[in-house]
Design an enzyme around this catalytic site. Structure first.
Site, PDB file in Angstrom:
ATOM      1  N   ASP A 114       0.738  -1.296   0.227  1.00 50.50           N
ATOM      2  CA  ASP A 114      -0.021   0.090  -0.243  1.00 50.50           C
ATOM      3  C   ASP A 114       0.657   1.377  -0.109  1.00 50.50           C
ATOM      4  O   ASP A 114       1.656   1.610   0.904  1.00 50.50           O
ATOM      5  CB  ASP A 114      -0.885  -0.063   1.039  1.00 50.50           C
ATOM      6  CG  ASP A 114      -1.724  -0.922   1.399  1.00 50.50           C
ATOM      7  OD1 ASP A 114      -3.045  -1.011   1.541  1.00 50.50           O
ATOM      8  OD2 ASP A 114      -1.235  -2.314   1.383  1.00 50.50           O
ATOM      9  N   ASN A 121      -4.245   4.154  -0.903  1.00 51.69           N
ATOM     10  CA  ASN A 121      -4.097   5.257   0.124  1.00 51.69           C
ATOM     11  C   ASN A 121      -3.181   6.307  -0.573  1.00 51.69           C
ATOM     12  O   ASN A 121      -2.553   6.995   0.425  1.00 51.69           O
ATOM     13  CB  ASN A 121      -3.725   4.797   1.193  1.00 51.69           C
ATOM     14  CG  ASN A 121      -4.538   3.991   1.896  1.00 51.69           C
ATOM     15  OD1 ASN A 121      -5.205   4.354   2.571  1.00 51.69           O
ATOM     16  ND2 ASN A 121      -4.235   2.483   2.204  1.00 51.69           N
ATOM     17  N   ASN A 162     -10.661  -0.984  -0.168  1.00 54.74           N
ATOM     18  CA  ASN A 162     -11.682  -0.380   0.493  1.00 54.74           C
ATOM     19  C   ASN A 162     -11.719   1.232   0.414  1.00 54.74           C
ATOM     20  O   ASN A 162     -12.676   1.747   0.515  1.00 54.74           O
ATOM     21  CB  ASN A 162     -12.044  -0.604   2.103  1.00 54.74           C
ATOM     22  CG  ASN A 162     -10.786  -0.142   2.834  1.00 54.74           C
ATOM     23  OD1 ASN A 162      -9.619  -0.688   2.767  1.00 54.74           O
ATOM     24  ND2 ASN A 162     -10.965   0.406   3.963  1.00 54.74           N
ATOM     25  N   HIS A 163     -10.618   1.845   0.009  1.00 57.43           N
ATOM     26  CA  HIS A 163     -10.785   3.205  -0.110  1.00 57.43           C
ATOM     27  C   HIS A 163     -10.806   3.654  -1.789  1.00 57.43           C
ATOM     28  O   HIS A 163     -10.476   4.819  -2.090  1.00 57.43           O
ATOM     29  CB  HIS A 163      -9.578   4.079   0.519  1.00 57.43           C
ATOM     30  CG  HIS A 163      -9.530   3.884   1.659  1.00 57.43           C
ATOM     31  ND1 HIS A 163     -10.469   4.164   2.552  1.00 57.43           N
ATOM     32  CD2 HIS A 163      -8.426   3.695   2.749  1.00 57.43           C
ATOM     33  CE1 HIS A 163     -10.255   3.934   3.936  1.00 57.43           C
ATOM     34  NE2 HIS A 163      -8.892   3.409   3.982  1.00 57.43           N
ATOM     35  N   HIS A 203      -7.113  -7.719  -0.271  1.00 63.51           N
ATOM     36  CA  HIS A 203      -7.194  -6.363   0.735  1.00 63.51           C
ATOM     37  C   HIS A 203      -8.088  -6.622   1.695  1.00 63.51           C
ATOM     38  O   HIS A 203      -9.231  -6.533   1.578  1.00 63.51           O
ATOM     39  CB  HIS A 203      -7.814  -5.125  -0.286  1.00 63.51           C
ATOM     40  CG  HIS A 203      -7.198  -3.820   0.552  1.00 63.51           C
ATOM     41  ND1 HIS A 203      -5.983  -3.435   0.309  1.00 63.51           N
ATOM     42  CD2 HIS A 203      -8.012  -3.100   1.139  1.00 63.51           C
ATOM     43  CE1 HIS A 203      -5.959  -2.242   1.006  1.00 63.51           C
ATOM     44  NE2 HIS A 203      -7.069  -2.105   1.436  1.00 63.51           N
ATOM     45  N   HIS A 242      -0.784  -2.760   6.298  1.00 62.74           N
ATOM     46  CA  HIS A 242       0.327  -1.819   6.501  1.00 62.74           C
ATOM     47  C   HIS A 242       1.400  -2.232   7.103  1.00 62.74           C
ATOM     48  O   HIS A 242       2.445  -1.556   7.432  1.00 62.74           O
ATOM     49  CB  HIS A 242      -0.113  -0.375   6.882  1.00 62.74           C
ATOM     50  CG  HIS A 242      -1.015   0.302   5.952  1.00 62.74           C
ATOM     51  ND1 HIS A 242      -1.042   1.633   5.890  1.00 62.74           N
ATOM     52  CD2 HIS A 242      -1.993  -0.001   5.004  1.00 62.74           C
ATOM     53  CE1 HIS A 242      -1.901   2.149   5.023  1.00 62.74           C
ATOM     54  NE2 HIS A 242      -2.466   1.070   4.327  1.00 62.74           N
TER      55      HIS A 242
END
Length: 249
Positions: free
Chosen positions: A8, A40, A67-68, A148, A175
């Protein structure tokens, strides 16, 4: 197949450090495809078309999301038109973009898949059943899965479930790089979480004092992305030589 998968990318620190060092990495680890999770990369999470193009120009062949994926509305139409960026395939079909991307290499076609976990994340279709459909439809391709997900157990379960049916299953989202890079019994390259490309002097990429305040007060404290001590977390796998190594740079 030789695969370089980058964890990420968080904020400007992650993007800048990766752009500066990616050519060095690919020289040290010659690869057929470079994949990176970019969900991210924006200062407010998500990714914009400009940031996606910056990554692609720097040498990333396929960008995966999580998810983002839809935090930045400017990416919506870009996802529908772009052939090198994928959001989770187990999101509803009405969502912008697609869940798989094809990439041609000298060693054959590669299909990159993004899947989202179900444990402690936003609702999504069952990733196991979604993976079954994708594997069946791409039996002639080398498949790389970015899972993810939050739960280690869910990631390991999917790894074993797909072992021998896909080339790689690499986890993202938490992360923190895990130390379990391996080839599973039937030959699939696996790692529970590749880690983060961003500030190592942070809490998962966010400024430390803000994250601490959240835990101390239980109040909503906006999180800004940290810039200090950037690091690349990645994994490299050569599936022909059965060589896999985690990378921190």
């Amino acid at each position: 197949m030789r695969v370089l998968f980058i964890g990420d990318i968080v904020g400007n620190a992650g993007l800048t450090h990766l752009k500066k060092n990616l050519r060095k990495l690919t020289a040290q680890y010659p690869c057929d495809i470079v994949v990176a999770n970019g969900e991210n990369i924006n200062q407010k999470n998500g990714i914009t078309p400009y940031e996606a193009e910056e990554l692609h120009y720097a040498g990333v062949d396929v960008i995966t999301l999580g998810n983002h994926a839809f935090r930045q509305q400017s990416i919506y139409s870009f996802l529908d038109d772009c052939n090198y960026i994928v959001r989770p395939a187990n999101y509803p079909s009405v969502c912008p973009g697609v869940g798989t991307a094809e990439f041609d290499t000298a060693k054959g076609k590669v299909v990159v898949v993004s899947l989202a976990g179900q444990v402690d994340l936003d609702p999504a279709d069952n990733p196991f059943y979604t993976a079954d459909k994708i594997v069946s439809a791409n039996s002639d391709s080398f498949i790389i899965v970015d899972f993810h997900a939050e739960a280690t157990s869910e990631k390991r379960a999917l790894g074993y479930y797909l072992d021998g049916r896909v080339g790689c299953v690499f986890g993202t989202h938490t992360h923190v790089q895990t130390a379990d890079e391996q080839f599973l019994p039937k030959g699939t390259a696996y790692m529970t979480d590749v880690g983060m490309t961003g500030s190592s002097d942070s809490v998962l990429g966010a400024k430390k004092h803000q994250a601490i305040q959240r835990f101390l007060t239980r109040a909503f404290v906006p999180l800004d992305q940290a810039e200090e001590a950037p690091v690349i977390n990645a994994v490299y796998a050569d599936t022909e030589k059965k060589y896999i190594v985690r990378i921190t740079l």
